[in-house]
Write a protein that holds these residues in place. Sequence first.
Motif, PDB file in Angstrom:
ATOM      1  N   ALA A  98      -5.457  -3.443  73.979  1.00 51.40           N
ATOM      2  CA  ALA A  98      -4.254  -3.971  74.615  1.00 51.40           C
ATOM      3  C   ALA A  98      -4.219  -3.614  76.095  1.00 51.40           C
ATOM      4  O   ALA A  98      -4.640  -2.525  76.503  1.00 51.40           O
ATOM      5  CB  ALA A  98      -3.017  -3.424  73.913  1.00 51.40           C
TER       6      ALA A  98
ATOM      7  N   VAL B 150      -4.400   0.947  71.405  1.00 57.12           N
ATOM      8  CA  VAL B 150      -3.766  -0.168  70.690  1.00 57.12           C
ATOM      9  C   VAL B 150      -4.744  -1.335  70.685  1.00 57.12           C
ATOM     10  O   VAL B 150      -5.244  -1.741  71.734  1.00 57.12           O
ATOM     11  CB  VAL B 150      -2.443  -0.582  71.370  1.00 57.12           C
TER      12      VAL B 150
ATOM     13  N   GLU C 145      -5.638  -5.309  69.558  1.00 57.09           N
ATOM     14  CA  GLU C 145      -5.029  -6.600  69.209  1.00 57.09           C
ATOM     15  C   GLU C 145      -6.096  -7.479  68.576  1.00 57.09           C
ATOM     16  O   GLU C 145      -7.205  -7.578  69.085  1.00 57.09           O
ATOM     17  CB  GLU C 145      -4.481  -7.290  70.463  1.00 57.09           C
TER      18      GLU C 145
ATOM     19  N   SER D 220      -6.923 -11.278  67.251  1.00 55.12           N
ATOM     20  CA  SER D 220      -6.372 -12.629  67.369  1.00 55.12           C
ATOM     21  C   SER D 220      -7.441 -13.686  67.145  1.00 55.12           C
ATOM     22  O   SER D 220      -8.636 -13.445  67.311  1.00 55.12           O
ATOM     23  CB  SER D 220      -5.745 -12.816  68.749  1.00 55.12           C
TER      24      SER D 220
ATOM     25  N   LYS E 198      -1.168 -13.143  65.568  1.00 59.71           N
ATOM     26  CA  LYS E 198      -1.790 -11.981  66.195  1.00 59.71           C
ATOM     27  C   LYS E 198      -1.369 -10.710  65.462  1.00 59.71           C
ATOM     28  O   LYS E 198      -0.219 -10.571  65.055  1.00 59.71           O
ATOM     29  CB  LYS E 198      -1.356 -11.913  67.659  1.00 59.71           C
ATOM     30  N   GLU E 199      -2.338  -9.809  65.272  1.00 60.20           N
ATOM     31  CA  GLU E 199      -2.044  -8.525  64.618  1.00 60.20           C
ATOM     32  C   GLU E 199      -2.304  -7.416  65.622  1.00 60.20           C
ATOM     33  O   GLU E 199      -3.214  -7.506  66.449  1.00 60.20           O
ATOM     34  CB  GLU E 199      -2.971  -8.325  63.414  1.00 60.20           C
ATOM     35  N   THR E 200      -1.515  -6.359  65.513  1.00 56.87           N
ATOM     36  CA  THR E 200      -1.709  -5.220  66.404  1.00 56.87           C
ATOM     37  C   THR E 200      -1.867  -3.955  65.550  1.00 56.87           C
ATOM     38  O   THR E 200      -1.166  -3.788  64.540  1.00 56.87           O
ATOM     39  CB  THR E 200      -0.488  -5.068  67.330  1.00 56.87           C
ATOM     40  N   ARG E 201      -2.828  -3.109  65.890  1.00 57.58           N
ATOM     41  CA  ARG E 201      -3.032  -1.838  65.181  1.00 57.58           C
ATOM     42  C   ARG E 201      -3.185  -0.734  66.203  1.00 57.58           C
ATOM     43  O   ARG E 201      -3.859  -0.919  67.226  1.00 57.58           O
ATOM     44  CB  ARG E 201      -4.306  -1.873  64.320  1.00 57.58           C
ATOM     45  N   THR E 202      -2.610   0.411  65.896  1.00 54.17           N
ATOM     46  CA  THR E 202      -2.814   1.558  66.761  1.00 54.17           C
ATOM     47  C   THR E 202      -3.816   2.483  66.070  1.00 54.17           C
ATOM     48  O   THR E 202      -3.663   2.791  64.884  1.00 54.17           O
ATOM     49  CB  THR E 202      -1.483   2.284  66.980  1.00 54.17           C
TER      50      THR E 202
ATOM     51  N   SER F  15       1.963 -15.627  70.221  1.00 49.78           N
ATOM     52  CA  SER F  15       1.306 -14.677  71.113  1.00 49.78           C
ATOM     53  C   SER F  15       0.053 -15.289  71.729  1.00 49.78           C
ATOM     54  O   SER F  15      -0.665 -14.646  72.466  1.00 49.78           O
ATOM     55  CB  SER F  15       0.944 -13.417  70.346  1.00 49.78           C
TER      56      SER F  15
ATOM     57  N   GLU G 288       1.758 -15.246  77.607  1.00 54.71           N
ATOM     58  CA  GLU G 288       1.903 -15.493  76.177  1.00 54.71           C
ATOM     59  C   GLU G 288       2.884 -16.631  75.972  1.00 54.71           C
ATOM     60  O   GLU G 288       3.850 -16.782  76.715  1.00 54.71           O
ATOM     61  CB  GLU G 288       2.386 -14.219  75.468  1.00 54.71           C
TER      62      GLU G 288
END
Lengths: 544, 1014
Positions: free
Chosen positions: B44, B69, B71, B73, B79-83, B106, B117
């Motif tokens: 990110a 972070v 992302e 896509s 869109k998915e986000t993971r930390t 997104s 976006e």
Amino acid sequence: MKRSIIFSLLTFVFLISSCLKDLDREPLNLQTSIAVYKDPANYIHVLAKLYAGLAVTGQTGPAGNPDISTAIVDEGFSSYLRMLWNLQELPTDEAKCRWTDTGIPDLNKWIWSDGNQWIRGGFVRFLYQVTSCNEFIKQTDDKLLDERGFGDEDKAKIRIYRAEARFLKALSLFHAMDIFGNVPDITDENKFPGTEFPVQMNRITLFNYIESELLAIESSLSPRSAQEYGRATQGAAQTLLAKLYLNSQVYTGTDRYTDVITYCEKVINGGGYSLESKYTNLFRADNNMSNEMIFAISSDGSRTLSYGSTTFLINGSGFPTTVVAATGDTTAGSSYPSLTLRDTTGSTAGWQGLIGAKELIRQFPDSGQDSRFQFVTGLRLPDILAIPNTPLKQGYIVKKFRNLTSQNVFGGNASFADTDFPLFRLADVYLMYAEANLRGGGGNSGQALTYFNALRERAYGNSSHNAAGISLDDILSERSRELYWEAHRRTDLIRFGKFTGGSYVWTWKGNDAAGTSTAEYLNLYPLPASELTANPNLTQNPGY
Amino acid sequence: MLKLLRTALFFSVFLTTAAQGQVVTGTLTDEENEPIIGGLIRIANTTAGTATNLDGNYVLNLLKEGESVLEFSLLGYAKETRTVTVAKGQTVSVNVVMKTSVSDLSEFVVVGYGSTEKKDITGSVVSINSKDFNQGSVNTPEQLILGKAAGVQVTPNGGSPGSGSTIRIRGGSSLNASNDPLIVIDGVPISNDAIGGSPNPLSLINPNDIENMTILKDASAAAIYGSRASNGVIIITTKKGIQGSKFRVGLNSVNSVSTVAKYADVFTADELRAYIATRDTTALSLLGTSNTDWQKEIYQTAISTDNNLVFSGGLKRLPYRVSLGYLNQNGLLRKDNLERQTANISLSPKFLKDHLTFEINQKSTLSNSFFANQGAVGAAVAFDPTQPVKTDGPRYGGYFEWESGPIPNPLSVRNPVALIEQRQDISTVSRHIGNIQADYKFHFLPELRANLNLGYDIANSRGSITVEDSAAAAYSAQNTGSFNQYEQYRRNKLMEFYLNYRKDIKSIRSVVDVIAGYSYQDWYFESPNFRTVDGQGDTIVGTQAPAFPLSNSQNTLISGYARLNYTFNQKYLFTFTVREDGSSRFAKDQRWGLFPSAAFAWRIAEEKLFKKMKHLSDLKLRLGYGITGQQDVGANFNFLPLYTQGENSASYQFGNNFYYTLRPNVYDPDFRWESTTTYNGGIDYSFYEGRINGSLDVYYKKTTDLIAEINIPAGINFGSRVLTNVGSIENRGIEFVINTVPVVRKNLEWSVGFNATANRNNILALDRFDTPTDLGTETGGIAGNVGSFIQINSVGFPVNTFFVFEQRYDAAGKPIESGELITPNNPDYNGDGVVNAEDRYKDTDAYVDRNNDLIINNQDRYRSNNSAPQLIIGFNTSVTYKKWTFSLLARGNFGQYVYNNFQSNTGVEDAIITPQGNINNGSVNAQESGFSGRQLQSDYYIRKASFVRFDNINIGYNFGEIGSKISSLRIFATIQNAFIITKYEGIDPEIFNGIDNNIYPRPRIFSLGVNIQL
């Protein structure tokens, strides 16, 4: 790497500051007016454009880069002469045009309106000439020439150019006055071209202006003996003055026939002109050699090309041989249809448009003998029964103008004429003299008859048809026989009170195949609607 | 200098190495547990990232220890986000299941100088990705989006190869200046100027290389392009390589067959014989004995092929894509051919730990055209079908021609087949568009980045037209034929630089994104003027060398621009832009124009009240306002008093010498920008996770200081009309878009999209002062006679309103013609007691005498309908069932009118039985109208031309992986221009500007395509 970035940023800042001057671009192929007038050698080229404005329609011949926007009128249509000719001839008893192109049937049938493209185009072309002349006259002021540091020899030449530009301006104003009457006042070259809307001037004011200009330049112009062919001479200015005075009654309500005699005499006695021995040679590809020519619009099949000028008159009269005649037509040495179109007119282009009205043919009761009878009759029918979409065989073909020399050699280009158009010629001056004399302008009545008969003798080849005496009606008929299709007819009929009203009717006058009476206001054409919307100072001519 | 810099940058590509350390790996799968190929993984707020391979696996090197972070896509998925937290040197696995999304909020959308976006967009913007492009034989870029975007009207120009289309975004905002949108390809605004020898400037772009087309419609979106944005902006982004992806080869081949969908309705030989027998029996003798269908003689079934080979991959930090294209397209008209070779290279290297990224694009095209003589289209409908193609006579190469004596009749139609066969019109055009864009994120301040873009667009063309010496069309006494040649060179240079600062200031719940930049663009054109020569290459006697050996011109545009995006609390979005443009096309004190815009958007769905609404995915209100300009007027020096030197053909004779002429040109010293003010209001909506989404926009555009050519009062300038700033026009409209996915099942997905646009335009003022008597300016020249126009621009009416006579009809419903005999029962019309040939219709019987002055002239014409459609719709649907896909696109225009010039010009007796003594063919309407002469300006020929066209029907099958070598194989079949529903009688009702005159028929195309990925 970092250094590169910093370096590129620096380069960039430098570029920004140096780029702004790129907005001051100048054309690469054209010259600004300041540059043009710096060089004395350019002046004759600007002057050439003022003359060429009568002959061509733009900077590329026969069409391309037009002077007049094609939204006003099609470029091929927009030639000065073609406009003048259509407005002066199509409504009259001399000519009709078969084409259906917008505006043409309206002139033939007397149903023109202020939206007519020929009226619009003529108005714009005449006054475009005036504007171009104005600019040249302004730029050739003595003070400016001094400022530019020109030598005496250059200045002397340019002064004559300037007088010629003033003549051309007077000529176009004369046409505008004759055809439209009350036109915008753009006479002041120091104001026009400019930013102000011109105010309207009436015919009398314009008449006085044209007269004063011509009188002022009469002596500044070169005499014919000292001038090259094609350029305006003292004789041209004097002929225009005679013409102006002859119609003064129409333009101002006051007659000036004495002045007509004065100026006709100047031309006849001092101009150095003489009648061409053979009538038909006046309308041939080598007519620039004629001693009768006072002022002509030049045409050349390779260097001065347009779809106007004599090309229009010659090609416009070209018809396929199948509709010309079934059997030999022996008039004037031609025979059909064994000859091709080219042999008839000197041109391979047959536009199948212009035809003579039957009233014109009737001016020649003894057709076989009068050499001015330049018509193709044969199979053709005299009555023009439909306009537009006139059947192909209706109306006589006029072969007066040809792209053939007096020795019957073809002009240089098969579809564009070399033939010049005689705007003023000596025969016209002879007839003006005779008419002014009959109308009480003085002079010598014996001389008038001599001039009149000189034309008839040339026409018949001998004195057998000479007149013993002449009346005004004889003059009108003789003008038609001598000067038909030379763009004088409408003016002549108006001067004789016959253009409008019911005293004389002809084919399609008043939107009637047989002809009918018309209203007097039609003696003037309307100002174009497009001009009225562009200039709030103008009022439409009465009746429209 | 720049060259040196570029070289330096190239070298550094190979010096940079990737850092080793922390790694994240994993697999991306869809909801059906199928691996996702080409899914993007990005860290990110950086540009660093990678993509999944064919098994859906990825490996991502992390520069940073600790928390990052990520992302995930891919187009078509949410869109998915993971930390993730990764310790030094550690490898962590993150697997993600991606959910299908119809409208991905997104998704990044390019907006001009950057991207944003989708959810943050404040203006009216349409973005169409390659997966939604029209398929089949598509050879110019704009045809990819035909019918797909509301407010974007794409009208194909006709059927010749590469002829392109006319694009109008929300109507036209200019009268005389260009109404074409600005087109920006990979950051390079390209020139819309035609390139000699090329059918259309866009035809030199290979559509296969395009990834995305984004259309900026309203001023708040487009104003960043300032003086060129009045007619909208189309931003084209080409395909790029993906970082970290494997080397891949793709082959795409489309082969098609084009057929004539409809022929013009003319008489057959026998019908013509019958017609002539009823009109003029004497003309029967002119007829021949053949039965020739001239249209069939000149048209062909055309075969075309379009092949593209693509290599792509990511060499460490150097993603690349190279594509080669070969198109060979034949036209319906025999001999018409376009051969186009394209090569595209795109490199996107990254340096300095991704702080410095480059984007290098080079697009080269070489096209060879053979232009068939399009004069044959008109000749084929007019040539006498009773005559043979060839007589094998001694002249004209044996072709039948009308003669006048021993020469071809100068006024008659030429043999259509001879027109094609005896003329060689060829051209070679090369075009190179390239740019290098460097983007640097400052080390000390990563929120700030600098972007430098250097680009060029160079086109070279040369061509010649040779007509055989035996051809009647080039007849001359010397029998030498004709030869014409031309050459052109166009160069467009671009330099742009901007700084961008973007900061998410969490403390005040604000995101600030500012951009400020500078742009320099310069256009140069040159073309040598050749001497006229004859077909043998010999100088023609009497002609002169051209006055200028070279024609050239140049103009420059310099601009500064800035944009501020401010987002508060993720709900309230503000955009302000300003651009100042300076153009060399205007005088010093008129040169600079300022173009500001402002927009506000409110993400209503984020409000608490709406967040509770279960099925509402998004709801956004947009309001925008802005001023844009126009300077694309063609003329470069309209403000300078200039003299033009005349050609030798327009010189004048004094004595024995000819002098060339110098003419002062018309000019306007105060010439300045045209400016368009636009107001836009819109709502974006999305329900059920985007399964129903769309937008509704209303807009109002008003253009003032219109660059218009107007009549000038005689005397005040050199000429009759001047290009100046006068008058005003308005466009108002409404656009509606809805996309739905009614069915999503494991093996079946069905989607339906619909868009509708209604635009009204109106002229508000045309003159400098109030002139109620002004009829307006006639426009729309027509065939049939010289100087005839059929349309008018007048105050209070739409642009190009038809201006016509009101036709009268007899009791039987036949149009009346003046001068015709009155039938039936010949009444004694003129009241002279006898019924004879004199009893004919008068002018006032044929047309309505609107001003009652008993004459019919120009004053009796009235303003009828206009040619612009009142409503434009686009409908598309697609069904995916297992490995099958089916899609269909239909478009419709309603409430539009066409002037049938083909009928009015050829469908009358005079056009058929001609005055020049031969017979022509013509429209069968001659029978119906019964006219003998042309009634060109009658409203009889104004016809309703609404239509619905089924433009693209496609069926495809995806074999998927085959063996170990082929990772994907897909085949498809398409029918373009399949059929049309309309009451219009002509060949095609879809004609830009509404004058139907001998159009090159639009082909019906059947194509088969195959797509292989290795």
